[in-house]
Motif scaffolding. Structure first.
Motif, PDB file in Angstrom:
ATOM      1  N   GLU A  56      29.355  32.846   8.903  1.00  0.00           N
ATOM      2  CA  GLU A  56      29.690  33.626   7.718  1.00  0.00           C
ATOM      3  C   GLU A  56      31.107  33.345   7.234  1.00  0.00           C
ATOM      4  OE1 GLU A  56      28.891  37.714   8.619  1.00  0.00           O
ATOM      5  OE2 GLU A  56      26.737  37.454   8.351  1.00  0.00           O
ATOM      6  N   SER A  57      32.040  33.218   8.162  1.00  0.00           N
ATOM      7  CA  SER A  57      33.415  32.955   7.746  1.00  0.00           C
ATOM      8  C   SER A  57      33.541  31.566   7.121  1.00  0.00           C
ATOM      9  CB  SER A  57      34.390  33.103   8.919  1.00  0.00           C
ATOM     10  OG  SER A  57      34.246  32.058   9.853  1.00  0.00           O
ATOM     11  N   ARG A  58      32.822  30.595   7.671  1.00  0.00           N
ATOM     12  CA  ARG A  58      32.867  29.240   7.109  1.00  0.00           C
ATOM     13  C   ARG A  58      32.203  29.204   5.731  1.00  0.00           C
ATOM     14  NH1 ARG A  58      35.304  29.354  11.370  1.00  0.00           N
ATOM     15  NH2 ARG A  58      35.758  27.567  12.667  1.00  0.00           N
ATOM     16  N   ALA A  59      31.113  29.950   5.575  1.00  0.00           N
ATOM     17  CA  ALA A  59      30.435  29.999   4.274  1.00  0.00           C
ATOM     18  C   ALA A  59      31.329  30.658   3.230  1.00  0.00           C
ATOM     19  CB  ALA A  59      29.108  30.743   4.393  1.00  0.00           C
ATOM     20  N   GLU A  60      32.018  31.720   3.615  1.00  0.00           N
ATOM     21  CA  GLU A  60      32.945  32.365   2.687  1.00  0.00           C
ATOM     22  C   GLU A  60      34.079  31.419   2.307  1.00  0.00           C
ATOM     23  OE1 GLU A  60      34.309  36.030   4.359  1.00  0.00           O
ATOM     24  OE2 GLU A  60      32.300  36.874   4.429  1.00  0.00           O
ATOM     25  N   ARG A  61      34.585  30.693   3.294  1.00  0.00           N
ATOM     26  CA  ARG A  61      35.660  29.738   3.031  1.00  0.00           C
ATOM     27  C   ARG A  61      35.191  28.661   2.057  1.00  0.00           C
ATOM     28  NH1 ARG A  61      38.236  27.209   8.207  1.00  0.00           N
ATOM     29  NH2 ARG A  61      38.553  29.424   8.591  1.00  0.00           N
ATOM     30  N   ALA A  62      33.967  28.179   2.244  1.00  0.00           N
ATOM     31  CA  ALA A  62      33.423  27.158   1.343  1.00  0.00           C
ATOM     32  C   ALA A  62      33.284  27.709  -0.064  1.00  0.00           C
ATOM     33  CB  ALA A  62      32.080  26.648   1.855  1.00  0.00           C
ATOM     34  N   GLY A  63      32.850  28.952  -0.178  1.00  0.00           N
ATOM     35  CA  GLY A  63      32.673  29.566  -1.486  1.00  0.00           C
ATOM     36  C   GLY A  63      33.971  29.825  -2.220  1.00  0.00           C
ATOM     37  N   ASP A  64      35.056  29.968  -1.477  1.00  0.00           N
ATOM     38  CA  ASP A  64      36.356  30.227  -2.095  1.00  0.00           C
ATOM     39  C   ASP A  64      37.018  28.975  -2.640  1.00  0.00           C
ATOM     40  OD1 ASP A  64      36.121  32.913  -1.515  1.00  0.00           O
ATOM     41  OD2 ASP A  64      37.319  32.802   0.318  1.00  0.00           O
ATOM     42  N   GLN A  65      36.517  27.808  -2.296  1.00  0.00           N
ATOM     43  CA  GLN A  65      37.124  26.546  -2.731  1.00  0.00           C
ATOM     44  C   GLN A  65      36.745  26.260  -4.175  1.00  0.00           C
ATOM     45  OE1 GLN A  65      39.202  24.986  -0.729  1.00  0.00           O
ATOM     46  NE2 GLN A  65      38.710  26.169   1.099  1.00  0.00           N
ATOM     47  N   SER A  66      37.662  25.698  -4.917  1.00  0.00           N
ATOM     48  CA  SER A  66      37.355  25.300  -6.291  1.00  0.00           C
ATOM     49  C   SER A  66      38.221  24.108  -6.673  1.00  0.00           C
ATOM     50  CB  SER A  66      37.590  26.458  -7.264  1.00  0.00           C
ATOM     51  OG  SER A  66      38.958  26.815  -7.261  1.00  0.00           O
ATOM     52  N   GLY A  67      37.794  23.381  -7.666  1.00  0.00           N
ATOM     53  CA  GLY A  67      38.529  22.221  -8.148  1.00  0.00           C
ATOM     54  C   GLY A  67      38.149  20.961  -7.395  1.00  0.00           C
ATOM     55  N   ASP A  68      38.468  19.833  -7.984  1.00  0.00           N
ATOM     56  CA  ASP A  68      38.109  18.550  -7.392  1.00  0.00           C
ATOM     57  C   ASP A  68      38.779  18.300  -6.053  1.00  0.00           C
ATOM     58  OD1 ASP A  68      36.400  17.887  -9.432  1.00  0.00           O
ATOM     59  OD2 ASP A  68      37.933  16.815 -10.575  1.00  0.00           O
ATOM     60  N   GLU A  69      40.057  18.661  -5.926  1.00  0.00           N
ATOM     61  CA  GLU A  69      40.760  18.384  -4.679  1.00  0.00           C
ATOM     62  C   GLU A  69      40.246  19.212  -3.510  1.00  0.00           C
ATOM     63  OE1 GLU A  69      43.165  21.548  -6.828  1.00  0.00           O
ATOM     64  OE2 GLU A  69      42.321  19.622  -7.416  1.00  0.00           O
ATOM     65  N   TRP A  70      39.539  20.286  -3.788  1.00  0.00           N
ATOM     66  CA  TRP A  70      39.029  21.150  -2.721  1.00  0.00           C
ATOM     67  C   TRP A  70      37.572  20.853  -2.374  1.00  0.00           C
ATOM     68  CZ3 TRP A  70      42.854  23.310  -0.359  1.00  0.00           C
ATOM     69  CH2 TRP A  70      43.984  23.656  -1.062  1.00  0.00           C
ATOM     70  N   ARG A  71      36.951  19.948  -3.095  1.00  0.00           N
ATOM     71  CA  ARG A  71      35.527  19.682  -2.889  1.00  0.00           C
ATOM     72  C   ARG A  71      35.235  19.231  -1.457  1.00  0.00           C
ATOM     73  NH1 ARG A  71      33.370  16.377  -7.481  1.00  0.00           N
ATOM     74  NH2 ARG A  71      33.959  18.300  -8.485  1.00  0.00           N
ATOM     75  N   THR A  72      36.037  18.339  -0.928  1.00  0.00           N
ATOM     76  CA  THR A  72      35.827  17.853   0.440  1.00  0.00           C
ATOM     77  C   THR A  72      35.952  18.995   1.436  1.00  0.00           C
ATOM     78  OG1 THR A  72      36.684  15.693  -0.156  1.00  0.00           O
ATOM     79  CG2 THR A  72      36.618  16.205   2.177  1.00  0.00           C
ATOM     80  N   ASP A  73      36.959  19.847   1.253  1.00  0.00           N
ATOM     81  CA  ASP A  73      37.126  20.991   2.152  1.00  0.00           C
ATOM     82  C   ASP A  73      35.941  21.947   2.059  1.00  0.00           C
ATOM     83  OD1 ASP A  73      39.550  20.021   3.006  1.00  0.00           O
ATOM     84  OD2 ASP A  73      40.727  21.272   1.646  1.00  0.00           O
ATOM     85  N   ALA A  74      35.446  22.158   0.847  1.00  0.00           N
ATOM     86  CA  ALA A  74      34.310  23.057   0.669  1.00  0.00           C
ATOM     87  C   ALA A  74      33.059  22.494   1.339  1.00  0.00           C
ATOM     88  CB  ALA A  74      34.051  23.290  -0.823  1.00  0.00           C
ATOM     89  N   VAL A  75      32.838  21.194   1.198  1.00  0.00           N
ATOM     90  CA  VAL A  75      31.675  20.569   1.841  1.00  0.00           C
ATOM     91  C   VAL A  75      31.808  20.669   3.360  1.00  0.00           C
ATOM     92  CG1 VAL A  75      30.494  18.379   2.253  1.00  0.00           C
ATOM     93  CG2 VAL A  75      31.113  19.037  -0.073  1.00  0.00           C
ATOM     94  N   GLY A  76      32.996  20.407   3.878  1.00  0.00           N
ATOM     95  CA  GLY A  76      33.216  20.505   5.320  1.00  0.00           C
ATOM     96  C   GLY A  76      32.995  21.919   5.830  1.00  0.00           C
TER      97      GLY A  76
END
Length: 54
Positions: A9-29
């Motif tokens: 759940e914490s990882r899913a929330e973290r992924a959902g909080d990411q935005s913008g092109d530079e954060w895409r890799t972090d969101a996928v991870g």
């Protein structure tokens, strides 16, 4: 709630909080990490169920 569920759940929330092109890799991870922890939770439930049946 298991430890794996909390991590997922914490990882899913973290992924959902990411935005913008530079954060895409972090969101996928973070999203893949959430899936991995969810699968670990499923595996633990299967293991517990199997042990209970024996």
């Amino acid at each position: 709630m298991t430890m794996f569920t909390e991590h997922a759940e914490s990882r899913a929330e973290r992924a959902g909080d990411q935005s913008g092109d530079e954060w895409r890799t972090d969101a996928v991870g973070a999203g893949l990490s959430a899936i991995a922890y969810a699968l670990l939770d499923v595996a633990a439930a299967i293991r517990e169920n199997t042990e209970a049946r024996q």
